[in-house]
Scaffold this motif. Structure first.
Motif, mmCIF file in Angstrom:
data_model
loop_
_atom_site.group_PDB
_atom_site.id
_atom_site.type_symbol
_atom_site.label_atom_id
_atom_site.label_comp_id
_atom_site.label_asym_id
_atom_site.label_seq_id
_atom_site.Cartn_x
_atom_site.Cartn_y
_atom_site.Cartn_z
ATOM 1 N N GLU A 25 0.829 -1.210 0.000
ATOM 2 C CA GLU A 25 0.000 0.000 0.000
ATOM 3 C C GLU A 25 0.863 1.260 0.000
ATOM 4 O O GLU A 25 0.576 2.227 -0.711
ATOM 5 C CB GLU A 25 -0.927 -0.007 1.217
ATOM 6 N N ARG A 30 -1.293 3.887 -2.218
ATOM 7 C CA ARG A 30 -2.741 3.738 -2.149
ATOM 8 C C ARG A 30 -3.300 4.636 -1.036
ATOM 9 O O ARG A 30 -2.738 4.716 0.058
ATOM 10 C CB ARG A 30 -3.123 2.283 -1.855
ATOM 11 N N LEU A 54 -3.743 -4.864 -9.331
ATOM 12 C CA LEU A 54 -3.172 -3.755 -8.566
ATOM 13 C C LEU A 54 -2.607 -2.667 -9.477
ATOM 14 O O LEU A 54 -2.058 -1.677 -8.999
ATOM 15 C CB LEU A 54 -2.066 -4.278 -7.638
#
Length: 208
Positions: A25, A30, A54
């Motif tokens: 992440e 993200r 992703l």
């Protein structure tokens, strides 16, 4: 006759998925953490499908590995060994098998983890810091260096790419259902056997 058992590390020995997810992440920047639904979806995907979902570009993969390795290394102290793995490794070691680790994780992180969990004595050799697609060459180099034929080795891993690597290296593969990939997804890649509990590893050698 099996003489050598080669283990993947993350998701097979080390319960590092949470650390991996948080590192992913951060590296992918993200804004939100992966939801339970997203994680379940990824577990039902192959490695190639995970990368696509992703939105990771091929040119980003080497960077992702290097940064991911460093980021995970910062938090390895919080990673636990899977329940039953210490007993399984001890049993296999005492039965006379040579145990090895092949991993893309950092060698120092793995060594520290093994020492912390008193597992180092069971492992003959660790091949670390390999690339995402370097497992086949590493498996072949390792078993040749240690004097084993392919049919004397079994590779143990938790991802579909582990099954693919073992097949390309002409080794049997035990896929474990307690790591990243869903057991049903693993079965679809036709490993020698899928094991869902570490206590069954030794017994599975006779079934694979």
């Amino acid at each position: 006759m099996t003489k050598a058992i080669i283990f993947d590390f993350d998701g097979t020995i080390a319960d590092s998925f949470e650390v991996f997810a948080r590192a992913l992440e951060k590296i992918l920047k993200r804004k939100q953490t992966l939801s339970d639904g997203e994680i379940a979806n990824l577990r039902n995907s192959s490695f190639q499908e995970v990368i696509k979902k992703l939105d990771v570009k091929k040119w980003q993969l080497p960077i992702l590995v290097i940064k991911g390795r460093k980021e995970m290394g910062k938090h390895m102290d919080s990673v636990n060994v899977f329940d039953g793995i210490p007993e399984a490794l001890k049993e296999l070691f005492e039965q006379g098998y040579k145990l090895y680790i092949v991993s893309s994780n950092d060698g120092r992180s793995i060594a520290n983890f093994l020492d912390k969990n008193q597992l180092g004595a069971y492992i003959t050799r660790t091949q670390a810091n390999i690339g995402l697609f370097g497992k086949v060459k590493t498996l072949n180099r390792l078993r040749k260096a240690e004097g084993f034929s392919a049919d004397e080795c079994i590779y143990v891993g938790d991802e579909t790419r582990d099954i693919e690597a073992a097949a390309k290296a002409h080794m049997k593969c035990i896929a474990v259902g307690w790591g990243f990939s869903n057991p049903n997804k693993l079965r679809s890649y036709k490993p020698s056997i899928v094991v869902n509990n570490p206590k069954d590893l030794a017994r599975s050698l006779n079934l694979s």
